[in-house]
Write an enzyme that holds these catalytic residues in place. Structure first.
Site, PDB file in Angstrom:
ATOM      1  N   TYR A 144      41.097  39.160  31.769  1.00  0.00           N
ATOM      2  CA  TYR A 144      39.616  39.022  31.849  1.00  0.00           C
ATOM      3  C   TYR A 144      39.401  37.957  33.008  1.00  0.00           C
ATOM      4  O   TYR A 144      38.618  38.478  33.997  1.00  0.00           O
ATOM      5  CB  TYR A 144      38.996  38.471  30.612  1.00  0.00           C
ATOM      6  CG  TYR A 144      37.583  38.101  30.709  1.00  0.00           C
ATOM      7  CD1 TYR A 144      36.592  38.888  30.874  1.00  0.00           C
ATOM      8  CD2 TYR A 144      37.109  36.732  30.920  1.00  0.00           C
ATOM      9  CE1 TYR A 144      34.994  38.640  30.664  1.00  0.00           C
ATOM     10  CE2 TYR A 144      35.843  36.188  31.072  1.00  0.00           C
ATOM     11  CZ  TYR A 144      34.904  37.214  31.004  1.00  0.00           C
ATOM     12  OH  TYR A 144      33.603  36.757  31.143  1.00  0.00           O
ATOM     13  N   LYS A 148      37.547  38.585  36.801  1.00  0.00           N
ATOM     14  CA  LYS A 148      36.575  37.898  36.964  1.00  0.00           C
ATOM     15  C   LYS A 148      36.602  37.084  38.454  1.00  0.00           C
ATOM     16  O   LYS A 148      35.465  37.161  39.202  1.00  0.00           O
ATOM     17  CB  LYS A 148      36.116  37.004  36.095  1.00  0.00           C
ATOM     18  CG  LYS A 148      35.748  37.726  34.499  1.00  0.00           C
ATOM     19  CD  LYS A 148      34.313  38.662  34.776  1.00  0.00           C
ATOM     20  CE  LYS A 148      33.069  37.563  35.041  1.00  0.00           C
ATOM     21  NZ  LYS A 148      31.885  38.701  34.990  1.00  0.00           N
TER      22      LYS A 148
END
Length: 345
Positions: A144, A148
């Protein structure tokens, strides 16, 4: 060639508007007089004056239909942290964001506000009062975070005053509040299964938790202050409650508020982190044979046992940001919004 209609400054689109943060953002924008289009893979609610467009984030034509005559785009679509589906994070956070940027440029969108994450600078070790100029994590704590970082770079690098396309990134941390599908439900599930008896470390580590309405406030301030002559262009801003709290105190307040016991027994941080690392390595080795999802991953242990809180000084200076809802009031409102998760409910 057709004449392009100049978008109204009060027409906006929220990509990911059916999600937790997205829905709160949509509701607040409507309250402030904006005309809102939502683009998402599903429609989770109805709201007067809000138009829903369903589609895949990587489908530019579907996106373009949602961005017609739109001036401001809020991009807050992302898979939830915690999954180990690298291809999903890549597709949504990176490939999807590239498509969003292309669609914005084609549609004549003037401003793009990205929901990033403060975790883009976090490597699992202490961050105290971290500022936005900290380097991106060289060893991100999970897929994640890795995607990002790529996503934020794409959006900020796309900022172009020459093209009339301005971008800014908002980095919240530890979002919680009513309708939160992650933090509170997972916490309660762990408590019901008897897994919230232990404090990792000495319990003194300070962490930022941010009420969802404050995150929404930061997004709208960013959109309204983002102009060609403003310092916001191609910048990232931390948005938190600006009240660092001991991680285990926060967890205990939520648990006790819902009728569960607070964790009391201490476990050494180094021991738990070492065990989680060993378990993670075992799952990697066994992955071709069996799927194991350990509760305590190295990432979760790091989040629970280290300091990680961030300075909002830049947001205060450039956006005039002040959190509208205090941490105590936010915890009270959140606990009251989960009667179905109370002990014995």
């Amino acid at each position: 060639m057709a004449t392009r209609v100049r978008p109204s400054s009060k027409r906006c689109a929220v990509i990911g508007g059916s999600g937790f943060l997205g829905r709160h953002l949509v509701e607040r924008l409507v309250d402030r007089g904006y005309t809102v289009s939502v683009f998402d893979i599903r429609q989770a609610y109805e709201l007067p004056g809000v138009t829903f467009h369903l589609g895949d984030l990587c489908d530019k034509q579907a996106l373009l239909s949602a961005l017609k005559e739109v001036s401001v785009v809020f991009h807050c679509a992302s898979p939830a942290p915690g999954s180990d589906d690298r291809s999903l994070f890549q597709r949504v956070n990176v490939d999807g964001t590239r498509t969003v940027i292309q669609a914005c440029l084609e549609a004549g969108v003037q401003k793009l506000v990205l929901t990033s994450s403060a975790s883009v600078v976090f490597e699992g070790t202490d961050i105290k009062n971290g500022k936005e100029d900290l380097p991106y994590a060289k060893k991100p704590i999970d897929y994640y975070t890795a995607t990002k970082i790529q996503q934020e770079k794409l959006v900020l690098e796309a900022c172009s005053k020459e093209k009339g396309f301005l971008t800014v990134a908002i980095r919240p941390h530890g979002i919680f509040g009513p309708r939160d599908p992650q933090l509170v439900p997972i916490l309660v599930d762990s408590a019901r299964r008897g897994k919230m008896k232990f404090i990792i470390g000495d319990g003194s580590n300070l962490v930022d938790f941010t009420y969802v309405e404050n995150v929404v406030h930061g997004h709208i301030l960013a959109a309204e202050h983002l102009k060609a002559d403003s310092p916001l262009c191609a910048q990232a801003y931390h948005i938190t409650n600006d009240e660092p709290v001991r991680f285990w105190d926060f967890m205990s307040q939520v648990l006790v508020g819902l009728g569960y016991s607070a964790p009391r027994l201490h476990l050494p941080y180094a021991l738990v982190y070492g065990l989680s690392l060993l378990l993670w390595l075992i799952t990697l080795v066994l992955r071709p044979l069996v799927q194991i999802k350990p509760t305590f991953t190295p990432m979760r242990v790091a989040l629970a046992g280290t300091h990680h809180y961030y300075s909002c000084a830049r947001a205060k200076q450039d956006l005039g940001y002040r959190p509208p809802v205090s941490l105590q009031e936010a915890i009270t409102r959140t606990v009251e919004s989960y009667p179905h998760l109370r002990q014995g409910a």
